[in-house]
Motif scaffolding. Structure first.
Motif, PDB file in Angstrom:
ATOM      1  N   LEU A 127      71.061  55.404 -67.921  1.00  0.00           N
ATOM      2  CA  LEU A 127      71.936  55.562 -66.750  1.00  0.00           C
ATOM      3  C   LEU A 127      73.068  54.535 -66.797  1.00  0.00           C
ATOM      4  N   LEU A 128      72.797  53.387 -67.399  1.00  0.00           N
ATOM      5  CA  LEU A 128      73.848  52.378 -67.559  1.00  0.00           C
ATOM      6  C   LEU A 128      75.046  52.969 -68.290  1.00  0.00           C
ATOM      7  N   ALA A 129      74.767  53.853 -69.254  1.00  0.00           N
ATOM      8  CA  ALA A 129      75.849  54.455 -70.020  1.00  0.00           C
ATOM      9  C   ALA A 129      76.620  55.455 -69.180  1.00  0.00           C
ATOM     10  N   GLY A 130      75.956  56.012 -68.138  1.00  0.00           N
ATOM     11  CA  GLY A 130      76.615  57.027 -67.339  1.00  0.00           C
ATOM     12  C   GLY A 130      77.541  56.463 -66.272  1.00  0.00           C
ATOM     13  N   ILE A 131      77.353  55.200 -65.924  1.00  0.00           N
ATOM     14  CA  ILE A 131      78.192  54.611 -64.880  1.00  0.00           C
ATOM     15  C   ILE A 131      79.641  54.540 -65.374  1.00  0.00           C
ATOM     16  N   PRO A 132      80.580  55.087 -64.602  1.00  0.00           N
ATOM     17  CA  PRO A 132      81.977  55.089 -65.042  1.00  0.00           C
ATOM     18  C   PRO A 132      82.486  53.675 -65.272  1.00  0.00           C
ATOM     19  N   SER A 133      83.384  53.531 -66.242  1.00  0.00           N
ATOM     20  CA  SER A 133      83.791  52.177 -66.628  1.00  0.00           C
ATOM     21  C   SER A 133      84.576  51.494 -65.516  1.00  0.00           C
ATOM     22  N   ILE A 134      85.221  52.274 -64.641  1.00  0.00           N
ATOM     23  CA  ILE A 134      85.972  51.631 -63.563  1.00  0.00           C
ATOM     24  C   ILE A 134      85.019  50.913 -62.602  1.00  0.00           C
ATOM     25  N   ILE A 135      83.778  51.411 -62.521  1.00  0.00           N
ATOM     26  CA  ILE A 135      82.786  50.757 -61.669  1.00  0.00           C
ATOM     27  C   ILE A 135      82.417  49.396 -62.255  1.00  0.00           C
ATOM     28  N   TYR A 136      82.249  49.364 -63.595  1.00  0.00           N
ATOM     29  CA  TYR A 136      82.022  48.078 -64.248  1.00  0.00           C
ATOM     30  C   TYR A 136      83.177  47.140 -63.962  1.00  0.00           C
ATOM     31  N   GLY A 137      84.387  47.711 -63.935  1.00  0.00           N
ATOM     32  CA  GLY A 137      85.572  46.887 -63.710  1.00  0.00           C
ATOM     33  C   GLY A 137      85.564  46.241 -62.338  1.00  0.00           C
ATOM     34  N   ILE A 138      85.384  47.047 -61.311  1.00  0.00           N
ATOM     35  CA  ILE A 138      85.459  46.514 -59.946  1.00  0.00           C
ATOM     36  C   ILE A 138      84.293  45.562 -59.678  1.00  0.00           C
ATOM     37  N   TRP A 139      83.123  45.902 -60.236  1.00  0.00           N
ATOM     38  CA  TRP A 139      81.963  45.025 -60.083  1.00  0.00           C
ATOM     39  C   TRP A 139      82.193  43.717 -60.839  1.00  0.00           C
ATOM     40  N   GLY A 140      82.752  43.850 -62.025  1.00  0.00           N
ATOM     41  CA  GLY A 140      83.015  42.659 -62.834  1.00  0.00           C
ATOM     42  C   GLY A 140      83.999  41.723 -62.162  1.00  0.00           C
ATOM     43  N   LEU A 141      85.036  42.303 -61.540  1.00  0.00           N
ATOM     44  CA  LEU A 141      86.077  41.472 -60.941  1.00  0.00           C
ATOM     45  C   LEU A 141      85.603  40.776 -59.673  1.00  0.00           C
ATOM     46  N   PHE A 142      84.856  41.498 -58.823  1.00  0.00           N
ATOM     47  CA  PHE A 142      84.531  40.950 -57.511  1.00  0.00           C
ATOM     48  C   PHE A 142      83.145  40.319 -57.418  1.00  0.00           C
ATOM     49  N   VAL A 143      82.242  40.685 -58.301  1.00  0.00           N
ATOM     50  CA  VAL A 143      80.888  40.143 -58.218  1.00  0.00           C
ATOM     51  C   VAL A 143      80.571  39.235 -59.405  1.00  0.00           C
ATOM     52  N   PHE A 144      80.801  39.768 -60.621  1.00  0.00           N
ATOM     53  CA  PHE A 144      80.352  39.070 -61.819  1.00  0.00           C
ATOM     54  C   PHE A 144      81.239  37.864 -62.151  1.00  0.00           C
ATOM     55  N   ALA A 145      82.569  38.064 -62.085  1.00  0.00           N
ATOM     56  CA  ALA A 145      83.491  36.988 -62.451  1.00  0.00           C
ATOM     57  C   ALA A 145      83.354  35.770 -61.527  1.00  0.00           C
ATOM     58  N   PRO A 146      83.291  35.954 -60.193  1.00  0.00           N
ATOM     59  CA  PRO A 146      83.087  34.783 -59.331  1.00  0.00           C
ATOM     60  C   PRO A 146      81.786  34.058 -59.638  1.00  0.00           C
ATOM     61  N   PHE A 147      80.736  34.838 -59.953  1.00  0.00           N
ATOM     62  CA  PHE A 147      79.452  34.223 -60.304  1.00  0.00           C
ATOM     63  C   PHE A 147      79.604  33.350 -61.548  1.00  0.00           C
ATOM     64  N   LEU A 148      80.277  33.902 -62.579  1.00  0.00           N
ATOM     65  CA  LEU A 148      80.497  33.133 -63.810  1.00  0.00           C
ATOM     66  C   LEU A 148      81.313  31.885 -63.518  1.00  0.00           C
ATOM     67  N   GLN A 149      82.337  32.056 -62.671  1.00  0.00           N
ATOM     68  CA  GLN A 149      83.236  30.951 -62.379  1.00  0.00           C
ATOM     69  C   GLN A 149      82.506  29.792 -61.708  1.00  0.00           C
ATOM     70  N   GLU A 150      81.590  30.148 -60.789  1.00  0.00           N
ATOM     71  CA  GLU A 150      80.933  29.092 -60.034  1.00  0.00           C
ATOM     72  C   GLU A 150      79.751  28.480 -60.773  1.00  0.00           C
ATOM     73  N   HIS A 151      78.995  29.318 -61.478  1.00  0.00           N
ATOM     74  CA  HIS A 151      77.721  28.819 -61.995  1.00  0.00           C
ATOM     75  C   HIS A 151      77.672  28.662 -63.511  1.00  0.00           C
ATOM     76  N   VAL A 152      78.244  29.619 -64.255  1.00  0.00           N
ATOM     77  CA  VAL A 152      78.011  29.602 -65.693  1.00  0.00           C
ATOM     78  C   VAL A 152      79.089  28.810 -66.434  1.00  0.00           C
ATOM     79  N   GLN A 153      80.352  29.100 -66.136  1.00  0.00           N
ATOM     80  CA  GLN A 153      81.411  28.484 -66.926  1.00  0.00           C
ATOM     81  C   GLN A 153      81.485  26.965 -66.789  1.00  0.00           C
ATOM     82  N   PRO A 154      81.332  26.393 -65.571  1.00  0.00           N
ATOM     83  CA  PRO A 154      81.335  24.920 -65.496  1.00  0.00           C
ATOM     84  C   PRO A 154      80.226  24.323 -66.345  1.00  0.00           C
TER      85      PRO A 154
END
Lengths: 325, 265
Positions: A127-154
């Motif tokens: 099902l991961l393959a079926g999720i449209p790529s734009i969904i990955y995009g919006i999720w990546g920008l608003f959920v995943f990227a802030p998480f990386l910025q605050e916790h992983v990248q530092p």
């Protein structure tokens, strides 16, 4: 006498019917043939239109297009180096993460997982393959990227900051968006391709081979490492190449999180761009023939790269399929 | 070995994370207005109606154009061509098209339709989607027809049925569930397709079902609104994302169940 006349008309009716059948048959056959040829024409059309569209840029910029990284719409000076670099690096990051995890999932599903759980888990991954790529995009920008910025990248910057070499790879402020984030999202996206193809290929191993290895006292791990993986090497590599083709061409998810900066940076935390992200972002705004044509030329480069990768993948997978018969 | 268990959990974790994120961000914006009002200018209320309708319209046309071509080509590969050189080449090219970057398809249709017509249009968007539909349908049609036992064809032929009749009435019928599965998967694939629509259909703030004019679609609106600085636009983008994702997941689950009932029998 009357009987004979009847016979005669009956045969002619039958002949007529047969002729009609033959005509319909030929028409149907012709239609299927034409559709098959149309598939070839589509590919030919793609290649032809991209070449034709990119000629103005080639004429104006020449080979310098492939060798410079400046990207300046005002002076109509375009170079493809930054997008090509970004495409290659994000795909590499994706592959480094997705290959071991994907193969791990395939091993889990074929060798370890209790039977009733196999289907649900396989479906969840696919099902991961079926999720449209734009969904990955919006999720990546608003959920995943802030998480990386605050916790992983530092943490990454702190951990590698003092080590020569690595310090330049993990350098700069943690933006959240950037090459690394794009690579991670791509890894998630191609994971199902690697795991499902690898699983299919693992199923081609004759049970006899595995059983004899078990009979010799091998552990599950040894069977996988010594029997399954060597036997299926070509197919697994084919699956990986197929996933690589996807990662190279992926557009929307990357466009959201890459940061769209036309420069090459040694740090994977810095924003960059890829071929497809550049096209998606700038195509409708491109004014001037050379600008549009440069973007089409980028498209041509992308298509040639993915074509080679995908063709190699298909060739390898075909060899595995042939063995199946 | 624990590693591979970890890998599986890692894979499923992302699915859960994405779905939870979507629900969390998207559900608050879900209301009746989303389905009854047009996309708003920044700062005012509105919905996604024109985008939903425009997107559906292009998808329907894309499927209607792409499916017959795909089915016929698949039929050639499975019934007529099987081992000819043409079939081998078509099979190979089709597999390449199946995974070719969709943005390249968009560029192709741009050069083929948008440039000659002089403007962006809904029909160009629909054609781009059709090009994406074809290889999916070709693949599944061929595979499903190959699963139809040859005895069935021989029996029909022995009764005197001509070849086209055998294929359309016997082989298609036997492979029906599989072919429908393929079409559903193709719909699921184009439902979220964004890149090729950006420079074929372009998008439209207003209500439009004119195929000859730029047309809005849900994925394109999500792209535009999500990257905008306005908060209410971003909220609408999340709601749109939620709608698309659940539509697509529902389609793929239906397709899978269909495929299953066929193989179980």
């Amino acid at each position: 006498m009357a009987d004979m006349a009847l016979d005669h008309s009956e045969t002619s009716v039958r002949k007529g019917t047969l002729r009609r059948f033959a005509a319909t048959d030929n028409a149907f056959r012709g239609m299927t043939w034409a559709s098959a040829v149309l598939v070839l024409l589509i590919l030919g059309g793609v290649i032809f239109s991209l070449i034709q569209g990119s000629l103005p840029a080639l004429n104006a910029l020449g080979l310098g297009f492939f060798l410079t990284q400046s990207w300046n719409p005002v002076t109509e000076n375009f170079g493809a180096l930054a997008p090509i670099y970004g495409t290659v690096v994000t795909s590499l990051i994706a592959m480094v993460i997705a290959i071991p995890v994907g193969i791990g999932i395939a091993i889990f599903l074929t060798e370890l997982c209790p039977r009733p759980l196999r289907r649900p888990i396989a479906i969840a991954i696919e099902l991961l393959a079926g999720i449209p790529s734009i969904i990955y995009g919006i999720w990546g920008l608003f959920v995943f990227a802030p998480f990386l910025q605050e916790h992983v990248q530092p943490a990454l910057i702190a951990a590698f900051g003092d080590i020569p070499g690595l310090s330049s790879i993990f350098a700069g402020p943690p933006y959240g968006i950037g090459v690394l984030t794009a690579g991670l999202i791509l890894a998630i996206m191609v994971l199902p391709f690697i795991s499902s193809i690898t699983r299919d290929v693992f199923d081609t191993v004759p049970p006899m081979l595995k059983e004899s290895a078990y009979g010799l006292g091998c552990t599950t791990w040894e069977v996988i490492k010594q029997v399954v993986l060597p036997f299926t090497r070509v197919g697994v590599i084919g699956g990986i190449m197929l996933a690589l083709g996807r990662a190279l061409g992926e557009t929307m998810a990357v466009t959201f999180v890459i940061g769209n900066a036309h420069r090459i940076s040694t740090s994977i935390l810095a924003p960059g761009t890829t071929i497809s992200a550049t096209i998606a972002n700038e195509f409708t705004e491109a004014d001037g023939a050379v600008y549009t044509s440069s973007l089409l030329l980028l498209g041509l480069i992308l298509f040639v790269i993915t074509f080679i990768v995908l063709a190699a993948a298909r060739y390898m997978l075909m060899r595995i399929e042939k063995r199946l018969g | 070995m624990a590693l591979s268990l970890g890998a599986a959990i890692f894979g499923i974790l992302w699915l859960v994370l994405i779905l939870v994120g979507l629900l969390y961000k998207g559900i608050s914006g879900l209301s009746l207005e989303v389905f009854t009002e047009m996309t708003p200018p920044p700062g005012s209320a509105g919905g996604l109606l024109n985008a939903i309708v425009g997107g559906l319209l292009m998808q329907v046309i894309g499927v209607l154009v792409g499916t017959p071509v795909g089915m016929l080509a698949g039929t050639y590969l499975a019934e007529y061509g099987r081992h000819t050189r043409l079939a081998t080449i078509v099979r190979f090219i089709n597999d390449i098209l199946l995974s070719a970057p969709s943005i390249v398809v968009g560029l192709f249709i741009y050069e083929l339709m948008v440039v000659p017509m002089g403007h962006f249009s809904g029909i160009a968007g629909a054609m781009a989607l059709a090009v994406i539909v074809v290889p999916v349908v070709v693949r599944t049609t061929e595979n499903m027809l190959l699963l139809v036992p040859n005895q069935l064809r021989e029996a029909a032929s022995a009764l005197g049925a001509p070849r086209w009749f055998v294929i359309s009435k016997v082989a298609y019928r036997a492979a029906k569930a599989g072919i429908i599965t393929g079409i559903l998967l193709a719909i699921a694939r184009i439902a979220g397709e964004t890149a090729p629509l950006l420079f074929t259909a372009l998008g439209n703030q207003f209500w439009s079902v004119d195929l000859n004019a730029p047309m809005a679609s849900l994925p394109q609106v999500i792209f535009q609104f999500a990257l905008s600085p306005y908060e209410d636009w971003q909220r609408l983008a999340w709601t749109g994302a939620l709608i698309i994702t659940f539509a697509v997941l529902a389609l793929s689950i239906i397709a899978r169940t269909l495929a299953n009932t066929r193989t179980d029998r």
